[in-house]
Design an enzyme around this catalytic site. Structure first.
Site, PDB file in Angstrom:
ATOM      1  N   GLY A  38       0.724  -1.010  -0.214  1.00 55.88           N
ATOM      2  CA  GLY A  38      -0.301  -0.082  -0.076  1.00 55.88           C
ATOM      3  C   GLY A  38       0.684   1.142  -0.062  1.00 55.88           C
ATOM      4  O   GLY A  38       2.178   1.071   0.345  1.00 55.88           O
ATOM      5  N   ILE A  39       0.273   2.285  -0.348  1.00 55.69           N
ATOM      6  CA  ILE A  39       1.082   3.558  -0.606  1.00 55.69           C
ATOM      7  C   ILE A  39       1.490   3.939   1.012  1.00 55.69           C
ATOM      8  O   ILE A  39       0.837   3.501   2.083  1.00 55.69           O
ATOM      9  CB  ILE A  39       0.246   4.716  -0.969  1.00 55.69           C
ATOM     10  CG1 ILE A  39      -0.891   5.060  -0.464  1.00 55.69           C
ATOM     11  CG2 ILE A  39       0.026   4.341  -2.592  1.00 55.69           C
ATOM     12  CD1 ILE A  39      -1.670   6.066  -1.050  1.00 55.69           C
ATOM     13  N   SER A  40       2.598   5.085   1.198  1.00 54.10           N
ATOM     14  CA  SER A  40       3.030   5.330   2.299  1.00 54.10           C
ATOM     15  C   SER A  40       1.886   5.976   2.930  1.00 54.10           C
ATOM     16  O   SER A  40       0.932   6.616   2.699  1.00 54.10           O
ATOM     17  CB  SER A  40       4.088   6.564   2.098  1.00 54.10           C
ATOM     18  OG  SER A  40       4.747   6.866   3.195  1.00 54.10           O
ATOM     19  N   ALA A  41       2.012   5.818   4.356  1.00 58.08           N
ATOM     20  CA  ALA A  41       0.943   6.156   5.390  1.00 58.08           C
ATOM     21  C   ALA A  41      -0.413   5.545   5.205  1.00 58.08           C
ATOM     22  O   ALA A  41      -1.383   5.758   5.636  1.00 58.08           O
ATOM     23  CB  ALA A  41       0.798   7.642   5.448  1.00 58.08           C
ATOM     24  N   SER A  42      -0.666   4.506   4.477  1.00 62.14           N
ATOM     25  CA  SER A  42      -1.829   3.576   4.207  1.00 62.14           C
ATOM     26  C   SER A  42      -2.262   3.061   5.526  1.00 62.14           C
ATOM     27  O   SER A  42      -3.218   2.775   5.887  1.00 62.14           O
ATOM     28  CB  SER A  42      -1.823   2.693   3.073  1.00 62.14           C
ATOM     29  OG  SER A  42      -0.858   1.787   3.312  1.00 62.14           O
ATOM     30  N   LYS A  44       0.270   0.381   6.920  1.00 62.04           N
ATOM     31  CA  LYS A  44       0.874  -0.806   7.027  1.00 62.04           C
ATOM     32  C   LYS A  44       1.614  -1.402   8.267  1.00 62.04           C
ATOM     33  O   LYS A  44       1.518  -2.428   8.764  1.00 62.04           O
ATOM     34  CB  LYS A  44       1.891  -1.124   5.797  1.00 62.04           C
ATOM     35  CG  LYS A  44       1.378  -0.987   4.284  1.00 62.04           C
ATOM     36  CD  LYS A  44       2.622  -1.002   3.009  1.00 62.04           C
ATOM     37  CE  LYS A  44       3.425   0.149   3.463  1.00 62.04           C
ATOM     38  NZ  LYS A  44       3.033   1.344   3.240  1.00 62.04           N
ATOM     39  N   SER A  45       2.613  -0.344   8.619  1.00 61.50           N
ATOM     40  CA  SER A  45       3.300  -0.591  10.062  1.00 61.50           C
ATOM     41  C   SER A  45       2.460  -0.570  11.057  1.00 61.50           C
ATOM     42  O   SER A  45       2.568  -1.611  11.873  1.00 61.50           O
ATOM     43  CB  SER A  45       4.346   0.593   9.977  1.00 61.50           C
ATOM     44  OG  SER A  45       5.075   0.625   9.021  1.00 61.50           O
ATOM     45  N   SER A 112       5.771  -1.745  -2.093  1.00 67.40           N
ATOM     46  CA  SER A 112       5.933  -2.895  -3.091  1.00 67.40           C
ATOM     47  C   SER A 112       4.813  -2.347  -4.275  1.00 67.40           C
ATOM     48  O   SER A 112       3.947  -2.983  -4.559  1.00 67.40           O
ATOM     49  CB  SER A 112       5.628  -4.223  -2.460  1.00 67.40           C
ATOM     50  OG  SER A 112       4.891  -4.447  -1.626  1.00 67.40           O
TER      51      SER A 112
HETATM   52  P1  ADP Z   1       2.866   2.855   6.477  1.00 68.78           P
HETATM   53  O1  ADP Z   1       3.473   1.908   7.060  1.00 68.78           O
HETATM   54  O2  ADP Z   1       1.823   2.304   5.289  1.00 68.78           O
HETATM   55  O3  ADP Z   1       3.543   4.022   5.597  1.00 68.78           O
HETATM   56  P2  ADP Z   1       2.116   3.903   8.793  1.00 68.78           P
HETATM   57  O4  ADP Z   1       1.396   2.780   9.654  1.00 68.78           O
HETATM   58  O5  ADP Z   1       3.511   4.232   9.196  1.00 68.78           O
HETATM   59  O6  ADP Z   1       1.811   3.616   7.405  1.00 68.78           O
HETATM   60  O7  ADP Z   1       1.115   5.355   9.247  1.00 68.78           O
HETATM   61  C1  ADP Z   1      -0.107   5.142   8.927  1.00 68.78           C
HETATM   62  C2  ADP Z   1      -0.619   6.438   9.986  1.00 68.78           C
HETATM   63  O8  ADP Z   1      -2.160   6.453   9.753  1.00 68.78           O
HETATM   64  C3  ADP Z   1      -0.532   6.172  11.586  1.00 68.78           C
HETATM   65  O9  ADP Z   1      -0.124   7.448  12.145  1.00 68.78           O
HETATM   66  C4  ADP Z   1      -1.810   5.535  12.147  1.00 68.78           C
HETATM   67  O10 ADP Z   1      -2.002   5.896  13.281  1.00 68.78           O
HETATM   68  C5  ADP Z   1      -2.709   6.203  11.194  1.00 68.78           C
HETATM   69  N1  ADP Z   1      -4.085   5.847  11.018  1.00 68.78           N
HETATM   70  C6  ADP Z   1      -5.178   6.290  11.086  1.00 68.78           C
HETATM   71  N2  ADP Z   1      -6.299   5.514  10.856  1.00 68.78           N
HETATM   72  C7  ADP Z   1      -5.623   4.322  10.683  1.00 68.78           C
HETATM   73  C8  ADP Z   1      -6.345   3.142  10.206  1.00 68.78           C
HETATM   74  N3  ADP Z   1      -7.610   2.968  10.507  1.00 68.78           N
HETATM   75  N4  ADP Z   1      -5.731   1.952  10.079  1.00 68.78           N
HETATM   76  C9  ADP Z   1      -4.133   2.204  10.021  1.00 68.78           C
HETATM   77  N5  ADP Z   1      -3.531   3.500  10.477  1.00 68.78           N
HETATM   78  C10 ADP Z   1      -4.343   4.421  10.637  1.00 68.78           C
END
Ligand code: ADP
Length: 204
Positions: A38-42, A44-45, A112
């Site tokens: 998934g895109i950044s900030a979706s 995943k982590s 990815s």
């Molecule tokens: P990625 O790893 O995809 O880059 P992160 O997990 O680092 O994304 O960041 C996602 C951000 O979105 C976090 O700050 C998280 O708290 C926030 N967030 C808000 N709502 C959700 C949700 N329903 N599911 C996952 N993350 C969420």
């Protein structure tokens, strides 16, 4: 003939180690690779972390491979061109395969972006052990979250080849699991994944 047709060496032969995937069939929880794309900030982590805690409570041995930590070590020689991104994914898939062989449930959190590289990861790991999870959020939502300030930097031209801004993300067509993180809380996403595993991969 070499057992590794893609390797430049013709002299590699896979040793038939005693502990292999056949032994996994006797385990209560079949080891799998949960590949979050998934895109950044979706999310995943965040979801990977919560899933990891939940799976350990259920007695699974787990490992997380997170994109950022891999880029700081195993793949620190790689950049963000398409070729380097593909190599990053190939290496992560190879490491995940080794962890899987050791009996772990592996959670990969990696943008990815290309469907070809996800396909490559699936073929390295094996279709029956690969759970593709699309951690989905629209670009606007991800950009509003922007927990690391990366979209801001990318919009300002300070980061090049940023997925969603000036690099493409191929939407997964048939992921095993689709999580719409606008609609699902982190807890609901984890429940969705646990349900999927219970129906498809658990024996208890
Ligand atoms: P990625 O790893 O995809 O880059 P992160 O997990 O680092 O994304 O960041 C996602 C951000 O979105 C976090 O700050 C998280 O708290 C926030 N967030 C808000 N709502 C959700 C949700 N329903 N599911 C996952 N993350 C969420």
């Amino acid at each position: 003939m070499s057992y590794f047709p893609d390797s430049p060496s013709q002299n590699l032969h896979a040793f038939a180690f005693s502990h292999g995937r056949a032994e996994h069939s006797r385990m209560a929880h079949k080891p799998v690779v949960i590949w979050m794309t998934g895109i950044s900030a979706s999310g995943k982590s965040t979801i990977a972390d919560a899933l990891d805690v939940a799976l350990r409570k259920k007695g699974r041995m787990t490992a997380i491979i997170d994109g950022d930590s891999v880029r700081g070590g195993l793949c620190r020689d790689l950049g963000f061109t398409e070729g380097d991104r593909d190599e990053n994914i190939r290496r992560v898939a190879e490491v995940a395969r080794l962890m899987l062989e050791a009996g772990l449930t592996v959670i990969v959190a990696l943008i990815s972006p290309s469907s070809a590289s996800r396909h490559c990861a699936r073929s390295i790991i094996g279709n029956a052990f690969f759970v593709e999870v699309h951690v989905d959020a629209p670009l606007e939502t991800a950009e509003q979250r922007d927990p690391k300030g990366l979209y801001k930097k990318a919009r300002a031209g300070l980061i090049k080849h940023f997925t969603g801004i000036d690099a493409r993300y191929d939407l997964p067509v048939f992921p095993e699991v689709h999580l719409d993180t606008r609609a699902l809380s982190v807890e609901r996403s984890v429940e969705t994944l646990l349900d999927w595993l219970a129906h498809n991969h658990d024996r208890t």
